[in-house]
Design a protein around this motif. Structure first.
Motif, PDB file in Angstrom:
ATOM      1  N   GLY A  41      25.568  34.929   8.080  1.00 22.32           N
ATOM      2  CA  GLY A  41      25.321  33.973   9.270  1.00 22.32           C
ATOM      3  C   GLY A  41      24.343  32.894   8.982  1.00 22.32           C
ATOM      4  N   GLU A  42      23.821  32.909   7.846  1.00 26.97           N
ATOM      5  CA  GLU A  42      22.901  31.766   7.577  1.00 26.97           C
ATOM      6  C   GLU A  42      23.137  30.751   6.801  1.00 26.97           C
ATOM      7  N   ILE A  43      22.837  29.426   7.183  1.00 25.13           N
ATOM      8  CA  ILE A  43      22.987  28.018   6.055  1.00 25.13           C
ATOM      9  C   ILE A  43      21.846  28.159   5.400  1.00 25.13           C
ATOM     10  N   HIS A  44      21.719  28.257   4.132  1.00 26.16           N
ATOM     11  CA  HIS A  44      20.481  28.117   3.305  1.00 26.16           C
ATOM     12  C   HIS A  44      20.841  27.134   2.139  1.00 26.16           C
ATOM     13  N   ALA A  45      19.827  26.090   2.179  1.00 26.65           N
ATOM     14  CA  ALA A  45      19.999  24.921   1.464  1.00 26.65           C
ATOM     15  C   ALA A  45      18.980  25.066   0.243  1.00 26.65           C
ATOM     16  N   LEU A  46      19.647  24.507  -0.848  1.00 30.38           N
ATOM     17  CA  LEU A  46      18.903  24.601  -2.197  1.00 30.38           C
ATOM     18  C   LEU A  46      18.628  23.233  -2.703  1.00 30.38           C
ATOM     19  N   LEU A  47      17.316  22.712  -2.346  1.00 26.20           N
ATOM     20  CA  LEU A  47      17.261  21.292  -2.685  1.00 26.20           C
ATOM     21  C   LEU A  47      16.589  21.135  -3.975  1.00 26.20           C
ATOM     22  N   GLY A  48      16.390  19.729  -4.526  1.00 33.93           N
ATOM     23  CA  GLY A  48      15.629  19.595  -5.523  1.00 33.93           C
ATOM     24  C   GLY A  48      16.324  18.209  -6.230  1.00 33.93           C
ATOM     25  N   ALA A  49      15.475  17.756  -7.187  1.00 32.00           N
ATOM     26  CA  ALA A  49      16.122  16.434  -7.757  1.00 32.00           C
ATOM     27  C   ALA A  49      17.050  16.712  -8.873  1.00 32.00           C
ATOM     28  N   LYS A  54      19.783  23.410  -9.616  1.00 33.74           N
ATOM     29  CA  LYS A  54      20.667  23.558  -8.428  1.00 33.74           C
ATOM     30  C   LYS A  54      21.850  24.195  -8.801  1.00 33.74           C
ATOM     31  N   SER A  55      22.564  23.252  -9.693  1.00 34.51           N
ATOM     32  CA  SER A  55      24.009  23.585 -10.084  1.00 34.51           C
ATOM     33  C   SER A  55      24.000  24.933 -10.701  1.00 34.51           C
ATOM     34  N   THR A  56      22.985  25.222 -11.675  1.00 36.19           N
ATOM     35  CA  THR A  56      22.957  26.207 -12.641  1.00 36.19           C
ATOM     36  C   THR A  56      22.673  27.495 -11.672  1.00 36.19           C
ATOM     37  N   THR A  57      22.150  27.415 -10.553  1.00 35.71           N
ATOM     38  CA  THR A  57      21.818  28.576  -9.696  1.00 35.71           C
ATOM     39  C   THR A  57      23.300  28.960  -9.100  1.00 35.71           C
ATOM     40  N   LEU A  58      23.950  27.809  -8.498  1.00 35.28           N
ATOM     41  CA  LEU A  58      25.265  28.104  -7.876  1.00 35.28           C
ATOM     42  C   LEU A  58      26.141  28.681  -8.705  1.00 35.28           C
ATOM     43  N   LYS A  59      26.153  28.168 -10.087  1.00 35.90           N
ATOM     44  CA  LYS A  59      27.361  28.659 -10.946  1.00 35.90           C
ATOM     45  C   LYS A  59      26.847  30.269 -11.510  1.00 35.90           C
ATOM     46  N   ALA A  60      25.445  30.547 -11.242  1.00 35.87           N
ATOM     47  CA  ALA A  60      25.215  32.011 -11.776  1.00 35.87           C
ATOM     48  C   ALA A  60      25.787  32.654 -10.463  1.00 35.87           C
ATOM     49  N   VAL A  61      25.612  32.337  -9.458  1.00 36.38           N
ATOM     50  CA  VAL A  61      26.109  33.155  -8.330  1.00 36.38           C
ATOM     51  C   VAL A  61      27.643  33.423  -8.294  1.00 36.38           C
ATOM     52  N   SER A  62      28.377  32.423  -8.619  1.00 38.48           N
ATOM     53  CA  SER A  62      29.803  32.570  -8.738  1.00 38.48           C
ATOM     54  C   SER A  62      30.260  33.070 -10.259  1.00 38.48           C
ATOM     55  N   ASN A  63      29.176  33.394 -10.987  1.00 38.75           N
ATOM     56  CA  ASN A  63      29.516  33.983 -12.489  1.00 38.75           C
ATOM     57  C   ASN A  63      30.253  33.061 -13.037  1.00 38.75           C
ATOM     58  N   LEU A  64      29.985  31.733 -13.092  1.00 42.15           N
ATOM     59  CA  LEU A  64      30.667  30.596 -13.887  1.00 42.15           C
ATOM     60  C   LEU A  64      29.986  30.215 -14.940  1.00 42.15           C
ATOM     61  N   LEU A  65      28.793  30.686 -15.177  1.00 38.33           N
ATOM     62  CA  LEU A  65      27.756  30.112 -16.287  1.00 38.33           C
ATOM     63  C   LEU A  65      28.414  30.237 -17.736  1.00 38.33           C
ATOM     64  N   GLU A 212      21.840  20.555  -2.214  1.00 37.16           N
ATOM     65  CA  GLU A 212      21.661  19.224  -1.943  1.00 37.16           C
ATOM     66  C   GLU A 212      20.470  18.364  -2.410  1.00 37.16           C
ATOM     67  N   GLN A 213      20.851  17.099  -2.713  1.00 38.21           N
ATOM     68  CA  GLN A 213      19.721  16.304  -3.280  1.00 38.21           C
ATOM     69  C   GLN A 213      19.316  15.457  -1.921  1.00 38.21           C
ATOM     70  N   ASN A 214      20.127  15.391  -0.971  1.00 31.01           N
ATOM     71  CA  ASN A 214      19.770  14.734   0.437  1.00 31.01           C
ATOM     72  C   ASN A 214      19.101  15.458   1.104  1.00 31.01           C
ATOM     73  N   SER A 215      17.841  15.674   1.040  1.00 26.39           N
ATOM     74  CA  SER A 215      17.146  16.656   1.644  1.00 26.39           C
ATOM     75  C   SER A 215      17.144  16.326   3.475  1.00 26.39           C
ATOM     76  N   ALA A 216      17.154  15.160   3.734  1.00 28.19           N
ATOM     77  CA  ALA A 216      17.250  14.999   5.151  1.00 28.19           C
ATOM     78  C   ALA A 216      18.513  15.645   5.914  1.00 28.19           C
ATOM     79  N   VAL A 217      19.594  15.374   5.286  1.00 31.68           N
ATOM     80  CA  VAL A 217      20.833  15.967   5.971  1.00 31.68           C
ATOM     81  C   VAL A 217      20.893  17.586   5.814  1.00 31.68           C
ATOM     82  N   ALA A 218      20.248  18.060   4.814  1.00 32.63           N
ATOM     83  CA  ALA A 218      20.162  19.585   4.483  1.00 32.63           C
ATOM     84  C   ALA A 218      19.339  20.170   5.390  1.00 32.63           C
ATOM     85  N   LEU A 219      17.978  19.510   5.681  1.00 33.47           N
ATOM     86  CA  LEU A 219      17.076  20.159   6.679  1.00 33.47           C
ATOM     87  C   LEU A 219      17.495  19.873   8.072  1.00 33.47           C
TER      88      LEU A 219
END
Ligand code: ATP
Length: 259
Positions: A41-49, A54-65, A212-219
């Motif tokens: 039920g949460e929205i969790h934002a992963l931010l960073g330059a 970020k993409s590596t973390t997401l690919k790891a989550v879906s076992n796409l690495l 997201e790199q867009n921290s404003a919208v993510a926050l």
């Protein structure tokens, strides 16, 4: 002796990333012990330059690495208690973990509607169910209904992003994973997309992990935030806390948003 009351159990997170280290080509270390926990039920934002991991973390989550000659070398990722590194990406989709990759991948030569229907293919759904789900996507993104007979390759960037998200929604995710949905889109379109994602989150309990790199919208839309810097999780907290801390925002994001 009266029995001691048992303390309430902490809810099991929907997604648990524990001290994950990830490496490409056995040599390039992209993540150094990243941890993150997402409750249903949460929205969790992963931010960073750029290049933060970020993409590596997401690919790891879906076992796409492994597709990118990458692998998890330490730690683990559990989705609903299942070790994702031992589960195929297709099986994860069947379990409700669905990812929209960076760059709004659509089948350019299929119409918008055909793209959406491909998202329902893995399910053994009846035609009535598919029609119902299509209408639900069209109610979220009415522009897609107007453009449904147009080849996706001929639609705008915003419409392609909506199509990519709509296709993912057609597989009825429990956890939707999105990689930089705002990239290259006009601010109004970004607000529209995030607004509809928030609506799905609130009305249907859809959990979301969004890089997201867009921290404003993510926050603005997230419940919790994790900030990555060169493969290290340097900050984690509620979006509300971080919205109230102008110092943290200017340190990590170089800008501030109103609390
Ligand atoms: P971006 O916003 O640019 O996508 P990111 O935060 O998503 O940035 P990643 O793409 O996860 O960052 O990159 C993390 C690190 O891993 C970077 O140093 C990057 O160069 C490296 N990397 C990413 N993909 C690969 C790959 N396929 N092969 C080798 N190194 C890679």
């Amino acid at each position: 002796m009266p029995a001691m009351p048992t303390p309430p159990l902490a809810p099991q997170p929907l997604l648990l990333i524990e001290a994950v280290e990830a490496v490409y080509q056995h040599a390039i270390i992209a993540l150094h012990g990243v941890s993150l926990s997402l409750q249903a039920g949460e929205i969790h934002a992963l931010l960073g330059a750029n290049g933060a991991g970020k993409s590596t973390t997401l690919k790891a989550v879906s076992n796409l690495l492994p597709v990118q000659r990458g692998q998890i070398t330490a730690g683990r990722i559990l989705y609903q208690g299942v070790d994702v590194a031992r589960t195929s990406p297709a099986a994860l989709v069947r379990l409700g973990l669905v990812q929209v990759l960076e760059g709004r991948h659509c089948f350019r030569n299929l119409t918008v509607e055909e793209n959406l229907l491909t998202g329902g293919l893995g399910r053994s759904s009846s035609r009535t169910e598919l029609t119902h789900d299509l209408e639900r996507i069209y109610s979220l993104f009415p522009r897609l209904k107007e453009r449904r007979r147009i080849h996706a390759g001929l639609t705008s960037g915003g419409e392609q992003q909506m199509t990519a998200i709509g296709r993912a929604l057609m597989s009825r995710p429990k956890l939707l994973v999105l990689d930089e949905p705002s990239m290259g889109l006009a601010p109004l379109i970004v607000q529209d997309i995030f607004g509809q994602l928030k609506r799905l989150n609130q009305e249907e309990g859809l959990s979301i992990l969004v890089a997201e790199q867009n921290s404003a919208v993510a926050l603005q839309y997230a419940d919790r935030v994790t900030v990555l810097d060169t493969g290290i999780a340097v900050l984690s907290g509620t979006a509300q806390e971080i919205r109230q801390r102008a110092d943290i925002q200017s340190f990590y994001f170089g800008q501030t948003v109103a609390a």
